[in-house]
Design a protein around this motif. Structure first.
Motif, PDB file in Angstrom:
ATOM      1  N   ARG A   1       0.816  -1.212   0.000  1.00 27.49           N
ATOM      2  CA  ARG A   1       0.000   0.000   0.000  1.00 27.49           C
ATOM      3  C   ARG A   1       0.855   1.269   0.000  1.00 27.49           C
ATOM      4  NH1 ARG A   1      -3.264  -3.892   1.336  1.00 27.49           N
ATOM      5  NH2 ARG A   1      -5.539  -3.631   1.386  1.00 27.49           N
ATOM      6  N   ASN A   2       2.166   1.091  -0.033  1.00 28.76           N
ATOM      7  CA  ASN A   2       3.071   2.235  -0.033  1.00 28.76           C
ATOM      8  C   ASN A   2       3.902   2.344  -1.299  1.00 28.76           C
ATOM      9  OD1 ASN A   2       3.775   3.808   2.863  1.00 28.76           O
ATOM     10  ND2 ASN A   2       2.509   1.976   3.031  1.00 28.76           N
ATOM     11  N   ILE A   3       4.220   1.209  -1.913  1.00 37.89           N
ATOM     12  CA  ILE A   3       5.099   1.243  -3.081  1.00 37.89           C
ATOM     13  C   ILE A   3       4.461   0.462  -4.223  1.00 37.89           C
ATOM     14  CG2 ILE A   3       7.115   1.433  -1.576  1.00 37.89           C
ATOM     15  CD1 ILE A   3       7.806  -1.440  -2.173  1.00 37.89           C
ATOM     16  N   ALA A   4       5.003   0.649  -5.424  1.00 40.44           N
ATOM     17  CA  ALA A   4       4.468  -0.011  -6.606  1.00 40.44           C
ATOM     18  C   ALA A   4       4.566  -1.537  -6.475  1.00 40.44           C
ATOM     19  CB  ALA A   4       5.218   0.453  -7.851  1.00 40.44           C
ATOM     20  N   ARG A   5       3.673  -2.227  -7.146  1.00 36.86           N
ATOM     21  CA  ARG A   5       3.558  -3.684  -6.986  1.00 36.86           C
ATOM     22  C   ARG A   5       4.862  -4.410  -7.305  1.00 36.86           C
ATOM     23  NH1 ARG A   5      -2.413  -5.463  -9.335  1.00 36.86           N
ATOM     24  NH2 ARG A   5      -3.652  -4.106  -7.955  1.00 36.86           N
ATOM     25  N   LYS A   6       5.502  -4.064  -8.393  1.00 34.38           N
ATOM     26  CA  LYS A   6       6.703  -4.805  -8.784  1.00 34.38           C
ATOM     27  C   LYS A   6       7.864  -4.532  -7.833  1.00 34.38           C
ATOM     28  CE  LYS A   6       5.672  -5.880 -13.582  1.00 34.38           C
ATOM     29  NZ  LYS A   6       4.220  -5.700 -13.418  1.00 34.38           N
ATOM     30  N   HIS A   7       7.930  -3.315  -7.274  1.00 33.29           N
ATOM     31  CA  HIS A   7       8.940  -3.044  -6.249  1.00 33.29           C
ATOM     32  C   HIS A   7       8.653  -3.891  -5.006  1.00 33.29           C
ATOM     33  CE1 HIS A   7      10.951   0.034  -8.434  1.00 33.29           C
ATOM     34  NE2 HIS A   7       9.968   0.898  -8.387  1.00 33.29           N
ATOM     35  N   ALA A   8       7.387  -3.935  -4.614  1.00 33.57           N
ATOM     36  CA  ALA A   8       7.011  -4.721  -3.435  1.00 33.57           C
ATOM     37  C   ALA A   8       7.303  -6.195  -3.655  1.00 33.57           C
ATOM     38  CB  ALA A   8       5.530  -4.514  -3.117  1.00 33.57           C
ATOM     39  N   MET A   9       6.915  -6.706  -4.813  1.00 32.32           N
ATOM     40  CA  MET A   9       7.139  -8.121  -5.081  1.00 32.32           C
ATOM     41  C   MET A   9       8.623  -8.455  -5.135  1.00 32.32           C
ATOM     42  SD  MET A   9       4.439  -9.969  -5.135  1.00 32.32           S
ATOM     43  CE  MET A   9       4.802 -11.430  -6.103  1.00 32.32           C
TER      44      MET A   9
END
Length: 264
Positions: free
Chosen positions: A155-163
């Motif tokens: 909920r804070n960073i883009a999906r691919k960064h999170a993944m």
């Protein structure tokens, strides 16, 4: 003045003009989120929530590690499924308390913030990181995917960064965390306290009522469809306009003077 924030010495509290600093004070355990630490933090936040003179909170930590996440020794000593469930539920309750707290919470991060410690940073409204800080969700390395940290992180960073963080467990530095949106400010180690204090003091100098309404509205509208969000935000602004501090602030701007807040 530093006083205990709870019945234990795991979290201490320092009062300033309009804001407080809550400090995790268990550096020998890397400020791990044991059940006792989470209870101490929960009690400290619950206490602050009712204090109208407190308009901002800094969450800090003693020692070279901000927070190492869950206490793995404590977790390893538990074999009962219900106890594990209770521990994770307690952690989720703490993270949601930060989001629901009336006052903005600023994480002041020095050193590593890993797993649930990274979740703690992501759950705060703002985060100031020393340039030497690092962040990671390394659960995958020990066979325990960082599923609850994933909630705040995604909920804070883009999906691919999170993944990428979640799938590899690789740490990222402060500059990368800033670029991703995990932290709001990056400063030199020697500037960390003064910069965070200045940020908290600046927020505390605003109308507490206005900041509280704004924080609550932000988290409610962010999950809404666009049209619903605009309708909700319009209602919030309408209610805000009826408050004393809005009338005072607008009047002061028109009259070219400093406003006198009543925080209501």
């Amino acid at each position: 003045m530093t006083i205990p924030a709870s019945t234990t010495d795991l979290v201490t509290r320092q009062d300033h003009d309009g804001y407080v600093t809550l400090t995790m004070a268990n550096p020998s355990r890397n400020n791990a989120l044991s059940a006792a630490m989470m209870t101490s933090l929960q009690n400290a936040f619950d206490q602050v929530a009712s204090e109208k003179d407190v308009r901002c909170v800094i969450l800090a930590a003693e020692g070279p590690v901000f927070c190492a996440g869950h206490d793995l020794k404590e977790m390893n000593g538990i074999s009962n499924c219900d106890q594990h469930a209770s521990l994770f539920a307690q952690c989720s309750k703490l993270m949601m308390r930060i989001v629901s707290l009336p006052q903005p919470v600023i994480a002041r991060v020095r050193g590593m913030a890993t797993a649930a410690g990274c979740q703690l940073v992501a759950s705060c409204d703002l985060a100031v990181a020393a340039s030497t800080s690092k962040f990671a969700t390394p659960g995958v390395n020990i066979g325990l995917f960082c599923s609850t940290p994933m909630v705040a992180l995604s909920r804070n960073i883009a999906r691919k960064h999170a993944m990428r963080m979640l799938l590899t467990g690789d740490p990222i530095n402060a500059e990368a965390a800033f670029a991703m949106g995990l932290v709001s400010d990056v400063v030199g180690d020697d500037e960390l306290e003064s910069h965070t204090d200045a940020l908290a003091a600046g927020i505390a100098a605003r109308s507490g009522m206005t900041v509280q309404m704004g924080k609550q509205a932000f988290y409610r509208q962010i999950e809404m469809p666009l049209a619903d969000a605009y309708g909700f935000a319009s209602d919030v602004m309408t209610a805000n306009m009826q408050k004393h501090d809005a009338q005072e602030g607008i009047g002061a701007f028109v009259e070219k003077r400093h406003p006198t807040w009543r925080h209501e």
